[in-house]
Design an enzyme around this catalytic site. Structure first.
Site, PDB file in Angstrom:
ATOM      1  N   ASP A  42      45.996  46.449  51.570  1.00 17.11           N
ATOM      2  CA  ASP A  42      45.750  45.269  52.399  1.00 17.11           C
ATOM      3  C   ASP A  42      46.798  44.201  52.119  1.00 17.11           C
ATOM      4  O   ASP A  42      47.337  44.124  51.003  1.00 17.11           O
ATOM      5  CB  ASP A  42      44.358  44.698  52.114  1.00 17.11           C
ATOM      6  CG  ASP A  42      43.244  45.588  52.648  1.00 17.11           C
ATOM      7  OD1 ASP A  42      43.499  46.352  53.595  1.00 17.11           O
ATOM      8  OD2 ASP A  42      42.125  45.512  52.110  1.00 17.11           O
ATOM      9  N   TYR A  70      42.748  50.607  40.191  1.00 14.58           N
ATOM     10  CA  TYR A  70      42.921  49.211  40.595  1.00 14.58           C
ATOM     11  C   TYR A  70      42.425  48.282  39.495  1.00 14.58           C
ATOM     12  O   TYR A  70      41.487  48.610  38.754  1.00 14.58           O
ATOM     13  CB  TYR A  70      42.106  48.896  41.855  1.00 14.58           C
ATOM     14  CG  TYR A  70      42.487  49.685  43.080  1.00 14.58           C
ATOM     15  CD1 TYR A  70      43.435  49.196  43.980  1.00 14.58           C
ATOM     16  CD2 TYR A  70      41.888  50.913  43.353  1.00 14.58           C
ATOM     17  CE1 TYR A  70      43.772  49.908  45.122  1.00 14.58           C
ATOM     18  CE2 TYR A  70      42.228  51.629  44.492  1.00 14.58           C
ATOM     19  CZ  TYR A  70      43.161  51.127  45.372  1.00 14.58           C
ATOM     20  OH  TYR A  70      43.501  51.847  46.505  1.00 14.58           O
ATOM     21  N   ASP A  84      37.032  39.570  51.348  1.00 10.94           N
ATOM     22  CA  ASP A  84      38.178  39.107  50.570  1.00 10.94           C
ATOM     23  C   ASP A  84      38.523  37.706  51.074  1.00 10.94           C
ATOM     24  O   ASP A  84      37.706  37.071  51.766  1.00 10.94           O
ATOM     25  CB  ASP A  84      39.359  40.086  50.655  1.00 10.94           C
ATOM     26  CG  ASP A  84      39.946  40.223  52.063  1.00 10.94           C
ATOM     27  OD1 ASP A  84      39.523  39.485  52.978  1.00 10.94           O
ATOM     28  OD2 ASP A  84      40.834  41.076  52.255  1.00 10.94           O
ATOM     29  N   ARG A 176      36.862  46.307  48.490  1.00 18.02           N
ATOM     30  CA  ARG A 176      36.128  45.203  49.124  1.00 18.02           C
ATOM     31  C   ARG A 176      34.672  45.592  49.400  1.00 18.02           C
ATOM     32  O   ARG A 176      33.771  44.761  49.319  1.00 18.02           O
ATOM     33  CB  ARG A 176      36.805  44.791  50.434  1.00 18.02           C
ATOM     34  CG  ARG A 176      38.107  44.055  50.239  1.00 18.02           C
ATOM     35  CD  ARG A 176      38.707  43.637  51.555  1.00 18.02           C
ATOM     36  NE  ARG A 176      39.266  44.745  52.296  1.00 18.02           N
ATOM     37  CZ  ARG A 176      39.167  44.902  53.614  1.00 18.02           C
ATOM     38  NH1 ARG A 176      38.488  44.034  54.336  1.00 18.02           N
ATOM     39  NH2 ARG A 176      39.735  45.919  54.211  1.00 18.02           N
TER      40      ARG A 176
END
Length: 226
Positions: A42, A70, A84, A176
């Site tokens: 993203d 991550y 987000d 997310r």
């Protein structure tokens, strides 16, 4: 440039760049059409992005299928429509009462083989359209849950309302969505304020280069070979 040319670039994607922005920059430097990325990041995420060029584009699906790692930050007590910072923050509930044990247990429930609903603000296609296009117009899109594997969901810092994490997961996992589901489980809401992809398979972020470094190297190699 001799054919058949093929190369894999490990890029540290800049903040607010789309994955395609990186592809376009490298494609323009190489001056060839066959350039693609192996797994979208993203715009508000940073970290490892694999770019394949020339004959190496045949390996994109192989790289996309590999395990991802991550790190990042969730904020508890509020949410957004995109989960987000792309959309405005909506206050939900004060998370001050939460303990480390409660948050840890909620993370454990989101670990393993789980069914996950992707966020409406995502690049998934439904009926031939990217669902984020409908979401940004206020059109509700129903997405079906799909199986993903979260092999690690570790809390590395908890200073409410913030939670730092390390997550290792399968292809197709939306971090997310984990923020959304964690916030719902704790009944306080949550959104992702930071995300860095640190690993894809055996490739690590420490091996990646900045976009401009790669572009400069490509140009230098072209000049040396001309």
């Amino acid at each position: 440039m001799q054919e058949p040319y093929g190369e894999v670039f490990l890029v540290n994607k800049p903040y607010e760049w789309t994955s395609f922005d990186v592809v376009k920059k490298i494609r323009n430097a190489l001056k060839i059409k066959k350039v693609g990325h192996a797994g979208t990041l993203d715009p508000l995420a940073t970290g490892l992005l694999i770019i394949c060029a020339g004959k190496k584009t045949k390996s994109i699906n192989d790289y996309m299928g590999q395990e991802k790692e991550y790190t990042g930050t969730f904020v508890l007590g509020a949410t957004t429509d995109s989960f987000d910072l792309e959309q405005p923050i909506i206050e939900v509930a004060d998370p001050a009462h939460l303990t480390l044990d409660q948050v840890t247990e909620a993370c454990k429930a989101l670990t393993g083989e789980i069914m996950q609903i992707p966020p409406a603000h995502s690049a998934i296609k439904k009926d031939g359209k990217r669902v984020y296009e409908s979401a940004r117009k206020g059109i509700e899109v129903q997405l079906d849950p799909r199986p993903v594997t979260v092999s690690t969901f570790e809390i590395t810092r908890l200073e409410l309302p913030e939670l730092d994490f390390k997550i290792v997961c399968s292809k197709g996992t939306y971090i997310r969505s984990l923020a959304r589901d964690l916030g719902e489980a704790l009944e306080v809401g949550a959104y992702m304020s930071k995300l860095v992809r640190t690993r894809i398979g055996d490739f690590n972020l420490s091996e990646a280069h900045e976009v401009q470094e790669i572009v400069d190297r490509i140009k230098a190699e072209k000049e040396a070979n001309s």
